[in-house]
Design a protein around this motif. Structure first.
Motif, PDB file in Angstrom:
ATOM      1  N   ASN A   1      13.980 -26.198  15.915  1.00 24.63           N
ATOM      2  CA  ASN A   1      14.984 -26.665  16.870  1.00 24.63           C
ATOM      3  C   ASN A   1      16.291 -25.907  16.686  1.00 24.63           C
ATOM      4  O   ASN A   1      16.876 -25.399  17.642  1.00 24.63           O
ATOM      5  CB  ASN A   1      15.183 -28.167  16.675  1.00 24.63           C
ATOM      6  CG  ASN A   1      16.145 -28.778  17.660  1.00 24.63           C
ATOM      7  OD1 ASN A   1      17.008 -28.137  18.221  1.00 24.63           O
ATOM      8  ND2 ASN A   1      15.992 -30.069  17.864  1.00 24.63           N
ATOM      9  N   ILE A   2      16.758 -25.816  15.472  1.00 23.24           N
ATOM     10  CA  ILE A   2      18.046 -25.177  15.188  1.00 23.24           C
ATOM     11  C   ILE A   2      17.934 -23.654  15.260  1.00 23.24           C
ATOM     12  O   ILE A   2      18.824 -22.982  15.792  1.00 23.24           O
ATOM     13  CB  ILE A   2      18.570 -25.634  13.810  1.00 23.24           C
ATOM     14  CG1 ILE A   2      18.942 -27.104  13.888  1.00 23.24           C
ATOM     15  CG2 ILE A   2      19.755 -24.796  13.371  1.00 23.24           C
ATOM     16  CD1 ILE A   2      19.225 -27.751  12.556  1.00 23.24           C
ATOM     17  N   ALA A   3      16.847 -23.095  14.774  1.00 27.30           N
ATOM     18  CA  ALA A   3      16.700 -21.634  14.722  1.00 27.30           C
ATOM     19  C   ALA A   3      16.675 -21.009  16.114  1.00 27.30           C
ATOM     20  O   ALA A   3      17.160 -19.885  16.303  1.00 27.30           O
ATOM     21  CB  ALA A   3      15.437 -21.267  13.951  1.00 27.30           C
ATOM     22  N   ILE A   4      16.149 -21.709  17.090  1.00 23.90           N
ATOM     23  CA  ILE A   4      16.024 -21.141  18.436  1.00 23.90           C
ATOM     24  C   ILE A   4      17.322 -21.251  19.242  1.00 23.90           C
ATOM     25  O   ILE A   4      17.517 -20.516  20.212  1.00 23.90           O
ATOM     26  CB  ILE A   4      14.840 -21.803  19.194  1.00 23.90           C
ATOM     27  CG1 ILE A   4      14.405 -20.964  20.397  1.00 23.90           C
ATOM     28  CG2 ILE A   4      15.196 -23.194  19.670  1.00 23.90           C
ATOM     29  CD1 ILE A   4      13.651 -19.739  20.042  1.00 23.90           C
ATOM     30  N   LYS A   5      18.221 -22.140  18.837  1.00 19.52           N
ATOM     31  CA  LYS A   5      19.444 -22.397  19.608  1.00 19.52           C
ATOM     32  C   LYS A   5      20.241 -21.136  19.946  1.00 19.52           C
ATOM     33  O   LYS A   5      20.649 -20.969  21.089  1.00 19.52           O
ATOM     34  CB  LYS A   5      20.357 -23.398  18.886  1.00 19.52           C
ATOM     35  CG  LYS A   5      19.925 -24.836  19.019  1.00 19.52           C
ATOM     36  CD  LYS A   5      20.055 -25.328  20.429  1.00 19.52           C
ATOM     37  CE  LYS A   5      19.694 -26.801  20.492  1.00 19.52           C
ATOM     38  NZ  LYS A   5      19.350 -27.217  21.834  1.00 19.52           N
ATOM     39  N   PRO A   6      20.482 -20.204  18.999  1.00 16.60           N
ATOM     40  CA  PRO A   6      21.270 -19.019  19.349  1.00 16.60           C
ATOM     41  C   PRO A   6      20.606 -18.121  20.403  1.00 16.60           C
ATOM     42  O   PRO A   6      21.264 -17.301  21.021  1.00 16.60           O
ATOM     43  CB  PRO A   6      21.399 -18.261  18.022  1.00 16.60           C
ATOM     44  CG  PRO A   6      21.136 -19.270  16.965  1.00 16.60           C
ATOM     45  CD  PRO A   6      20.192 -20.269  17.564  1.00 16.60           C
ATOM     46  N   LEU A   7      19.309 -18.275  20.605  1.00 15.84           N
ATOM     47  CA  LEU A   7      18.579 -17.414  21.536  1.00 15.84           C
ATOM     48  C   LEU A   7      18.429 -18.003  22.934  1.00 15.84           C
ATOM     49  O   LEU A   7      18.036 -17.286  23.860  1.00 15.84           O
ATOM     50  CB  LEU A   7      17.188 -17.121  20.964  1.00 15.84           C
ATOM     51  CG  LEU A   7      17.142 -16.513  19.563  1.00 15.84           C
ATOM     52  CD1 LEU A   7      15.713 -16.395  19.082  1.00 15.84           C
ATOM     53  CD2 LEU A   7      17.844 -15.180  19.542  1.00 15.84           C
ATOM     54  N   THR A   8      18.718 -19.295  23.099  1.00 12.19           N
ATOM     55  CA  THR A   8      18.415 -19.942  24.382  1.00 12.19           C
ATOM     56  C   THR A   8      19.215 -19.370  25.548  1.00 12.19           C
ATOM     57  O   THR A   8      18.666 -19.174  26.626  1.00 12.19           O
ATOM     58  CB  THR A   8      18.609 -21.466  24.311  1.00 12.19           C
ATOM     59  OG1 THR A   8      19.924 -21.752  23.854  1.00 12.19           O
ATOM     60  CG2 THR A   8      17.585 -22.115  23.406  1.00 12.19           C
ATOM     61  N   THR A   9      20.484 -19.085  25.353  1.00 12.13           N
ATOM     62  CA  THR A   9      21.288 -18.547  26.449  1.00 12.13           C
ATOM     63  C   THR A   9      20.713 -17.219  26.935  1.00 12.13           C
ATOM     64  O   THR A   9      20.565 -16.999  28.142  1.00 12.13           O
ATOM     65  CB  THR A   9      22.762 -18.376  26.020  1.00 12.13           C
ATOM     66  OG1 THR A   9      23.266 -19.648  25.620  1.00 12.13           O
ATOM     67  CG2 THR A   9      23.606 -17.828  27.154  1.00 12.13           C
ATOM     68  N   ALA A  10      20.385 -16.348  26.007  1.00 14.81           N
ATOM     69  CA  ALA A  10      19.797 -15.056  26.382  1.00 14.81           C
ATOM     70  C   ALA A  10      18.434 -15.246  27.045  1.00 14.81           C
ATOM     71  O   ALA A  10      18.113 -14.545  28.018  1.00 14.81           O
ATOM     72  CB  ALA A  10      19.669 -14.168  25.147  1.00 14.81           C
ATOM     73  N   MET A  11      17.641 -16.174  26.552  1.00 11.77           N
ATOM     74  CA  MET A  11      16.325 -16.424  27.155  1.00 11.77           C
ATOM     75  C   MET A  11      16.470 -16.853  28.607  1.00 11.77           C
ATOM     76  O   MET A  11      15.800 -16.305  29.489  1.00 11.77           O
ATOM     77  CB  MET A  11      15.569 -17.497  26.358  1.00 11.77           C
ATOM     78  CG  MET A  11      15.101 -17.031  25.008  1.00 11.77           C
ATOM     79  SD  MET A  11      14.504 -18.376  23.958  1.00 11.77           S
ATOM     80  CE  MET A  11      13.114 -18.969  24.866  1.00 11.77           C
ATOM     81  N   TYR A  12      17.340 -17.829  28.850  1.00  8.33           N
ATOM     82  CA  TYR A  12      17.537 -18.297  30.221  1.00  8.33           C
ATOM     83  C   TYR A  12      18.172 -17.220  31.080  1.00  8.33           C
ATOM     84  O   TYR A  12      17.849 -17.089  32.258  1.00  8.33           O
ATOM     85  CB  TYR A  12      18.360 -19.591  30.243  1.00  8.33           C
ATOM     86  CG  TYR A  12      17.541 -20.793  29.832  1.00  8.33           C
ATOM     87  CD1 TYR A  12      16.509 -21.244  30.638  1.00  8.33           C
ATOM     88  CD2 TYR A  12      17.782 -21.459  28.644  1.00  8.33           C
ATOM     89  CE1 TYR A  12      15.729 -22.323  30.268  1.00  8.33           C
ATOM     90  CE2 TYR A  12      17.009 -22.548  28.269  1.00  8.33           C
ATOM     91  CZ  TYR A  12      15.988 -22.974  29.082  1.00  8.33           C
ATOM     92  OH  TYR A  12      15.220 -24.042  28.712  1.00  8.33           O
ATOM     93  N   GLY A  13      19.073 -16.433  30.500  1.00 11.64           N
ATOM     94  CA  GLY A  13      19.723 -15.361  31.244  1.00 11.64           C
ATOM     95  C   GLY A  13      18.774 -14.240  31.625  1.00 11.64           C
ATOM     96  O   GLY A  13      18.826 -13.701  32.723  1.00 11.64           O
ATOM     97  N   ASN A  14      17.880 -13.895  30.725  1.00 16.36           N
ATOM     98  CA  ASN A  14      16.951 -12.789  30.974  1.00 16.36           C
ATOM     99  C   ASN A  14      15.738 -13.179  31.813  1.00 16.36           C
ATOM    100  O   ASN A  14      15.248 -12.372  32.596  1.00 16.36           O
ATOM    101  CB  ASN A  14      16.474 -12.198  29.655  1.00 16.36           C
ATOM    102  CG  ASN A  14      17.572 -11.457  28.928  1.00 16.36           C
ATOM    103  OD1 ASN A  14      18.459 -10.890  29.544  1.00 16.36           O
ATOM    104  ND2 ASN A  14      17.522 -11.480  27.608  1.00 16.36           N
TER     105      ASN A  14
END
Length: 173
Positions: free
Chosen positions: A5-18
């Motif tokens: 849960n915590i490890a993926i948080k920094p990547l979510t914005t880029a995932m949704y953006g890309n």
């Protein structure tokens, strides 16, 4: 689960953006459904490492889903109403978390009853298998909801991310 849960948080914005909200939510919801089915397949002989990996992936998928659905739910709220909308969304989240516990409890009881009918010497494992399958069906419903999203859902929220990513890619060349 919480590490994922915590490890993926920094990547979510880029995932949704890309990739866009629809694609990411489809992938996360499907992954969450599959990891729940994976929990139904666990046995006493399942290696601890496999259980940990399953929990890690499940936590990451849950986090990505929650972030996306919450972001979409609040995306059209005017700034003047954001505080009240956020409070309502948080309350609804807590309510549905409680309902999920109720559903899991009912599914476990149902699994126990079905297991008892199916065989005289049934084990507690059969009750858990049925409970996890019932919960996976709920996850499949979330996947169906994500499938119904418009392909450009949330696009206005990710426009800045896409522009920033294209600038980074262009400047790297």
């Amino acid at each position: 689960m919480f590490v994922g849960n915590i490890a993926i948080k920094p990547l979510t914005t880029a995932m949704y953006g890309n990739y866009g909200f629809r694609r990411v939510l489809l992938a996360a919801s499907a992954c969450l459904t599959l990891t729940t089915v994976g929990c139904a397949l666990l046995t006493a002989s399942t290696p601890v490492v496999a259980i940990a990996l399953l929990a890690l992936v499940s936590g990451a998928a849950r986090s990505v889903s929650m972030t996306g659905y919450t972001t979409l739910a609040l995306s059209d709220v005017p700034l003047t109403q954001m505080r009240a909308a956020n409070a309502l969304a948080s309350t609804a989240q807590q309510l549905f978390t409680g309902l999920a516990v109720v559903l899991a409890t009912i599914a476990l009881r149902l699994g126990d009853a079905i297991g008892g009918l199916a065989s005289a010497g049934h084990s507690a494992r059969s009750a858990y298998v049925i409970a996890f399958i019932v919960i996976a069906i709920v996850g499949a419903c979330a996947t169906a909801v994500a499938l119904r999203l418009h392909p450009s859902a949330g696009e206005v929220l990710t426009a800045d991310v896409a522009v920033a990513n294209s600038r980074t890619t262009t400047s790297a060349r």
